[in-house]
Design a protein around this motif. Sequence first.
Motif, short mmCIF file in Angstrom:
data_model
loop_
_atom_site.label_atom_id
_atom_site.label_comp_id
_atom_site.label_asym_id
_atom_site.label_seq_id
_atom_site.Cartn_x
_atom_site.Cartn_y
_atom_site.Cartn_z
N TYR A 162 51.81 46.26 36.84
CA TYR A 162 50.51 46.68 37.38
C TYR A 162 49.66 45.47 37.74
O TYR A 162 49.56 44.51 36.97
CB TYR A 162 49.73 47.51 36.36
CG TYR A 162 50.43 48.77 35.91
CD1 TYR A 162 50.44 49.91 36.70
CD2 TYR A 162 51.09 48.81 34.67
CE1 TYR A 162 51.07 51.06 36.29
CE2 TYR A 162 51.72 49.97 34.25
CZ TYR A 162 51.71 51.09 35.06
OH TYR A 162 52.34 52.24 34.65
N ILE A 163 49.05 45.52 38.92
CA ILE A 163 48.09 44.50 39.34
C ILE A 163 46.78 45.21 39.68
O ILE A 163 46.77 46.19 40.42
CB ILE A 163 48.58 43.73 40.58
CG1 ILE A 163 49.81 42.90 40.23
CG2 ILE A 163 47.46 42.85 41.14
CD1 ILE A 163 49.51 41.71 39.32
N LEU A 164 45.68 44.71 39.13
CA LEU A 164 44.36 45.27 39.41
C LEU A 164 43.48 44.19 40.02
O LEU A 164 43.45 43.05 39.54
CB LEU A 164 43.69 45.81 38.15
CG LEU A 164 44.33 47.03 37.48
CD1 LEU A 164 45.47 46.64 36.56
CD2 LEU A 164 43.28 47.80 36.68
N VAL A 165 42.79 44.54 41.09
CA VAL A 165 41.87 43.62 41.75
C VAL A 165 40.45 44.07 41.44
O VAL A 165 40.08 45.22 41.71
CB VAL A 165 42.10 43.61 43.28
CG1 VAL A 165 41.16 42.60 43.93
CG2 VAL A 165 43.56 43.28 43.60
N ASN A 166 39.68 43.17 40.87
CA ASN A 166 38.33 43.48 40.39
C ASN A 166 37.29 42.72 41.22
O ASN A 166 37.06 41.54 41.00
CB ASN A 166 38.22 43.07 38.91
CG ASN A 166 36.81 43.11 38.37
OD1 ASN A 166 36.39 42.16 37.72
ND2 ASN A 166 36.07 44.16 38.61
N PRO A 167 36.65 43.38 42.21
CA PRO A 167 35.65 42.70 43.03
C PRO A 167 34.48 42.18 42.20
O PRO A 167 34.03 42.85 41.26
CB PRO A 167 35.19 43.80 44.00
CG PRO A 167 36.32 44.79 44.02
CD PRO A 167 36.87 44.77 42.63
N GLN A 168 33.99 41.00 42.57
CA GLN A 168 32.85 40.40 41.90
C GLN A 168 31.61 40.34 42.79
O GLN A 168 30.53 40.67 42.36
CB GLN A 168 33.21 38.98 41.43
CG GLN A 168 34.32 38.95 40.39
CD GLN A 168 33.88 39.54 39.07
OE1 GLN A 168 33.05 38.97 38.35
NE2 GLN A 168 34.42 40.69 38.72
N THR A 169 31.81 39.91 44.03
CA THR A 169 30.71 39.88 45.00
C THR A 169 31.22 40.37 46.34
O THR A 169 32.42 40.32 46.61
CB THR A 169 30.13 38.46 45.16
OG1 THR A 169 31.15 37.57 45.63
CG2 THR A 169 29.58 37.93 43.83
N PHE A 170 30.33 40.84 47.17
CA PHE A 170 30.73 41.37 48.47
C PHE A 170 29.64 41.16 49.50
O PHE A 170 28.50 40.80 49.16
CB PHE A 170 31.08 42.86 48.36
CG PHE A 170 29.89 43.73 47.99
CD1 PHE A 170 29.17 44.39 48.97
CD2 PHE A 170 29.50 43.89 46.67
CE1 PHE A 170 28.07 45.19 48.65
CE2 PHE A 170 28.41 44.67 46.33
CZ PHE A 170 27.69 45.33 47.32
N SER A 171 29.97 41.39 50.76
CA SER A 171 29.00 41.32 51.84
C SER A 171 29.06 42.63 52.62
O SER A 171 30.15 43.13 52.93
CB SER A 171 29.32 40.14 52.78
OG SER A 171 28.43 40.10 53.87
N GLY A 172 27.91 43.19 52.94
CA GLY A 172 27.87 44.48 53.62
C GLY A 172 28.27 45.58 52.67
O GLY A 172 27.53 45.93 51.75
N ALA A 173 29.47 46.14 52.85
CA ALA A 173 30.02 47.14 51.94
C ALA A 173 31.21 46.53 51.20
O ALA A 173 31.88 45.64 51.71
CB ALA A 173 30.46 48.37 52.73
N SER A 174 31.46 47.03 50.00
CA SER A 174 32.54 46.46 49.16
C SER A 174 33.88 47.08 49.54
O SER A 174 34.45 47.86 48.79
CB SER A 174 32.23 46.68 47.69
OG SER A 174 31.94 48.05 47.43
#
Length: 243
Positions: A162-174
């Motif tokens: 299993y690989i999980l990607v955890n967003p930290q910051t974004f621009s516009g919409a995530s």
Amino acid sequence: MAGFGRHFFFAVVLCMVIITVCAQPSTTLTDRVSSFYQPFGVQDDTIITDGQMTASSQLNGSEAFRGRLNGDGAWQPSGPVSGQGTESLAVDLLYARYIFGIQTQGQGDGYIETYRVIYQRDNTSNVILYSEGGGSAKIFTGNSDDETIVQNNFTPYIYARYILVNPQTFSGASRLRVELLGVDELPITSFPTTTPSWTTTQSAVTTTTSTTPLLTSSATTTSTRTAEAGTASQGPNTAVTGN
């Protein structure tokens, strides 16, 4: 004298060869395997099915199964994205594999600027925050627009299901689209010298070398199309170990 001259010439050549070889930079396993690792097929729903992609939350129309590189949609969480947050997109590879890199894209009106990665060998083990050299969880540099593919390599590589990607910051919409790169088995004796054809780079690819472990992901929710694809697994464990 002629014999001495020949011996002197060969000695100089030998010294130059030794100096050249010693001056070559050392390469990691990731560097060597990168010449032939392949996409695992996240962008192809006949390889990584909808049921193998889950998320902590998702907006209608932006479900987990839409988070495929070069796809016409993207995953977007319904919850807030922030540093140390728990929103995540998970990919189940069905069995543990050697993962050497990840490619990401934004889509439409937004993209993920930075993210962390967590992994789990199977659904009975703890979720681990990815780090380099046993240090703190590492933050990946993600995208700077909504279409360019950005690749990050894992050094050391990840061995997990299993690989999980955890967003930290974004621009516009995530909004996020992904592909994973690697091999099923590590080479034992030699490394191919040719690079296989890529199937994931319809857009320009920017490569950086960075990595990051992720925070705990809340219970994943299956996409609305999971019933069509069938049940892939019980999903990743949500217990996290690491910094």
